[in-house]
Scaffold this motif. Structure first.
Motif, PDB file in Angstrom:
ATOM      1  N   GLN A  64     -69.174  11.515  23.449  1.00  0.00           N
ATOM      2  CA  GLN A  64     -70.252  11.135  22.548  1.00  0.00           C
ATOM      3  C   GLN A  64     -69.776  11.103  21.103  1.00  0.00           C
ATOM      4  OE1 GLN A  64     -73.590  13.669  23.232  1.00  0.00           O
ATOM      5  NE2 GLN A  64     -73.786  13.061  25.352  1.00  0.00           N
ATOM      6  N   ALA A  65     -68.682  11.806  20.826  1.00  0.00           N
ATOM      7  CA  ALA A  65     -68.166  11.871  19.471  1.00  0.00           C
ATOM      8  C   ALA A  65     -66.646  11.752  19.501  1.00  0.00           C
ATOM      9  CB  ALA A  65     -68.572  13.181  18.816  1.00  0.00           C
ATOM     10  N   CYS A  66     -66.088  11.322  18.388  1.00  0.00           N
ATOM     11  CA  CYS A  66     -64.638  11.180  18.260  1.00  0.00           C
ATOM     12  C   CYS A  66     -63.976  12.555  18.349  1.00  0.00           C
ATOM     13  CB  CYS A  66     -64.323  10.525  16.916  1.00  0.00           C
ATOM     14  SG  CYS A  66     -62.554  10.354  16.600  1.00  0.00           S
ATOM     15  N   PRO A  67     -62.933  12.703  19.181  1.00  0.00           N
ATOM     16  CA  PRO A  67     -62.269  14.001  19.285  1.00  0.00           C
ATOM     17  C   PRO A  67     -61.487  14.365  18.026  1.00  0.00           C
ATOM     18  CG  PRO A  67     -61.114  12.389  20.609  1.00  0.00           C
ATOM     19  CD  PRO A  67     -62.360  11.725  20.089  1.00  0.00           C
ATOM     20  N   ASN A  68     -61.200  13.381  17.168  1.00  0.00           N
ATOM     21  CA  ASN A  68     -60.442  13.651  15.950  1.00  0.00           C
ATOM     22  C   ASN A  68     -61.298  14.222  14.832  1.00  0.00           C
ATOM     23  OD1 ASN A  68     -58.154  12.572  17.169  1.00  0.00           O
ATOM     24  ND2 ASN A  68     -58.637  10.535  16.464  1.00  0.00           N
ATOM     25  N   ASP A  69     -62.501  13.658  14.662  1.00  0.00           N
ATOM     26  CA  ASP A  69     -63.288  14.035  13.489  1.00  0.00           C
ATOM     27  C   ASP A  69     -64.763  14.287  13.777  1.00  0.00           C
ATOM     28  OD1 ASP A  69     -64.347  11.406  13.735  1.00  0.00           O
ATOM     29  OD2 ASP A  69     -62.731  10.653  12.483  1.00  0.00           O
ATOM     30  N   GLY A  70     -65.181  14.130  15.022  1.00  0.00           N
ATOM     31  CA  GLY A  70     -66.567  14.423  15.381  1.00  0.00           C
ATOM     32  C   GLY A  70     -67.567  13.347  15.028  1.00  0.00           C
ATOM     33  N   GLU A  71     -67.111  12.211  14.517  1.00  0.00           N
ATOM     34  CA  GLU A  71     -68.012  11.106  14.189  1.00  0.00           C
ATOM     35  C   GLU A  71     -68.555  10.484  15.475  1.00  0.00           C
ATOM     36  OE1 GLU A  71     -69.020   9.747  11.158  1.00  0.00           O
ATOM     37  OE2 GLU A  71     -68.141  11.583  10.354  1.00  0.00           O
ATOM     38  N   PRO A  72     -69.808  10.038  15.478  1.00  0.00           N
ATOM     39  CA  PRO A  72     -70.353   9.360  16.666  1.00  0.00           C
ATOM     40  C   PRO A  72     -69.557   8.086  16.963  1.00  0.00           C
ATOM     41  CG  PRO A  72     -72.101   9.931  15.124  1.00  0.00           C
ATOM     42  CD  PRO A  72     -70.802  10.191  14.417  1.00  0.00           C
ATOM     43  N   LEU A  73     -69.362   7.816  18.239  1.00  0.00           N
ATOM     44  CA  LEU A  73     -68.634   6.620  18.652  1.00  0.00           C
ATOM     45  C   LEU A  73     -69.592   5.440  18.781  1.00  0.00           C
ATOM     46  CD1 LEU A  73     -66.329   8.242  21.323  1.00  0.00           C
ATOM     47  CD2 LEU A  73     -65.697   7.549  19.016  1.00  0.00           C
ATOM     48  N   ASP A  74     -69.137   4.272  18.352  1.00  0.00           N
ATOM     49  CA  ASP A  74     -69.904   3.040  18.452  1.00  0.00           C
ATOM     50  C   ASP A  74     -69.364   2.197  19.604  1.00  0.00           C
ATOM     51  OD1 ASP A  74     -71.335   3.718  16.163  1.00  0.00           O
ATOM     52  OD2 ASP A  74     -69.984   2.604  14.840  1.00  0.00           O
ATOM     53  N   ALA A  75     -70.183   1.254  20.085  1.00  0.00           N
ATOM     54  CA  ALA A  75     -69.723   0.318  21.111  1.00  0.00           C
ATOM     55  C   ALA A  75     -68.643  -0.567  20.511  1.00  0.00           C
ATOM     56  CB  ALA A  75     -70.877  -0.526  21.621  1.00  0.00           C
ATOM     57  N   ALA A  76     -67.550  -0.718  21.241  1.00  0.00           N
ATOM     58  CA  ALA A  76     -66.428  -1.535  20.775  1.00  0.00           C
ATOM     59  C   ALA A  76     -66.589  -2.955  21.299  1.00  0.00           C
ATOM     60  CB  ALA A  76     -65.112  -0.949  21.261  1.00  0.00           C
ATOM     61  N   PRO A  77     -66.144  -3.937  20.522  1.00  0.00           N
ATOM     62  CA  PRO A  77     -66.147  -5.303  21.040  1.00  0.00           C
ATOM     63  C   PRO A  77     -65.245  -5.368  22.281  1.00  0.00           C
ATOM     64  CG  PRO A  77     -65.443  -5.242  18.728  1.00  0.00           C
ATOM     65  CD  PRO A  77     -65.602  -3.846  19.188  1.00  0.00           C
ATOM     66  N   GLY A  78     -65.719  -5.973  23.316  1.00  0.00           N
ATOM     67  CA  GLY A  78     -64.947  -6.084  24.542  1.00  0.00           C
ATOM     68  C   GLY A  78     -65.087  -4.872  25.456  1.00  0.00           C
ATOM     69  N   GLY A  79     -65.994  -3.969  25.133  1.00  0.00           N
ATOM     70  CA  GLY A  79     -66.229  -2.800  25.988  1.00  0.00           C
ATOM     71  C   GLY A  79     -65.605  -1.537  25.435  1.00  0.00           C
ATOM     72  N   GLY A  80     -66.031  -0.455  25.955  1.00  0.00           N
ATOM     73  CA  GLY A  80     -65.525   0.836  25.514  1.00  0.00           C
ATOM     74  C   GLY A  80     -66.230   1.321  24.267  1.00  0.00           C
ATOM     75  N   LEU A  81     -65.641   2.322  23.642  1.00  0.00           N
ATOM     76  CA  LEU A  81     -66.204   2.932  22.445  1.00  0.00           C
ATOM     77  C   LEU A  81     -65.119   3.030  21.382  1.00  0.00           C
ATOM     78  CD1 LEU A  81     -68.016   5.892  24.229  1.00  0.00           C
ATOM     79  CD2 LEU A  81     -69.096   3.841  23.326  1.00  0.00           C
ATOM     80  N   HIS A  82     -65.542   3.056  20.120  1.00  0.00           N
ATOM     81  CA  HIS A  82     -64.561   3.267  19.060  1.00  0.00           C
ATOM     82  C   HIS A  82     -65.177   4.054  17.916  1.00  0.00           C
ATOM     83  CE1 HIS A  82     -66.581   0.193  16.697  1.00  0.00           C
ATOM     84  NE2 HIS A  82     -65.766   0.454  15.702  1.00  0.00           N
ATOM     85  N   CYS A  83     -64.299   4.704  17.161  1.00  0.00           N
ATOM     86  CA  CYS A  83     -64.715   5.486  15.994  1.00  0.00           C
ATOM     87  C   CYS A  83     -64.533   4.616  14.756  1.00  0.00           C
ATOM     88  CB  CYS A  83     -63.873   6.754  15.876  1.00  0.00           C
ATOM     89  SG  CYS A  83     -64.248   7.721  14.397  1.00  0.00           S
ATOM     90  N   PRO A  84     -65.607   4.338  14.012  1.00  0.00           N
ATOM     91  CA  PRO A  84     -65.475   3.500  12.834  1.00  0.00           C
ATOM     92  C   PRO A  84     -64.696   4.188  11.710  1.00  0.00           C
ATOM     93  CG  PRO A  84     -67.701   4.351  12.986  1.00  0.00           C
ATOM     94  CD  PRO A  84     -66.983   4.763  14.236  1.00  0.00           C
ATOM     95  N   TYR A  85     -64.552   5.490  11.780  1.00  0.00           N
ATOM     96  CA  TYR A  85     -63.892   6.228  10.709  1.00  0.00           C
ATOM     97  C   TYR A  85     -62.367   6.175  10.820  1.00  0.00           C
ATOM     98  CZ  TYR A  85     -62.673  10.066   7.603  1.00  0.00           C
ATOM     99  OH  TYR A  85     -62.122  10.826   6.608  1.00  0.00           O
ATOM    100  N   ASP A  86     -61.817   6.483  12.016  1.00  0.00           N
ATOM    101  CA  ASP A  86     -60.358   6.527  12.144  1.00  0.00           C
ATOM    102  C   ASP A  86     -59.786   5.548  13.168  1.00  0.00           C
ATOM    103  OD1 ASP A  86     -60.940   7.695  14.568  1.00  0.00           O
ATOM    104  OD2 ASP A  86     -59.913   9.578  14.166  1.00  0.00           O
ATOM    105  N   GLY A  87     -60.651   4.775  13.841  1.00  0.00           N
ATOM    106  CA  GLY A  87     -60.165   3.760  14.772  1.00  0.00           C
ATOM    107  C   GLY A  87     -59.877   4.254  16.184  1.00  0.00           C
TER     108      GLY A  87
END
Length: 60
Positions: free
Chosen positions: A26-49
């Motif tokens: 539910q959150a980025c393991p690097n910084d705890g930011e919520p993950l967004d839906a990534a283009p093409g599927g999956g999830l991504h963190c807008p803060y660190d990629g």
């Protein structure tokens, strides 16, 4: 506390780890930011990629 209780606690913790590992984060393991839906599927963190499920560098 008996050995049976300790074994039960360890087994329950292992079950919880397996259940958590089977779900998307539910959150980025690097910084705890919520993950967004990534283009093409999956999830991504807008803060660190960070991208899931591809992974990437996890900074601890």
């Amino acid at each position: 506390m008996s050995w049976e209780q300790l074994i039960s606690i360890a087994a329950e913790a292992a079950d919880e780890r397996r259940a958590e590992a089977s779900q998307p984060p539910q959150a980025c393991p690097n910084d705890g930011e919520p993950l967004d839906a990534a283009p093409g599927g999956g999830l991504h963190c807008p803060y660190d990629g960070y991208r899931w499920p591809e992974g990437g560098a996890v900074h601890r």
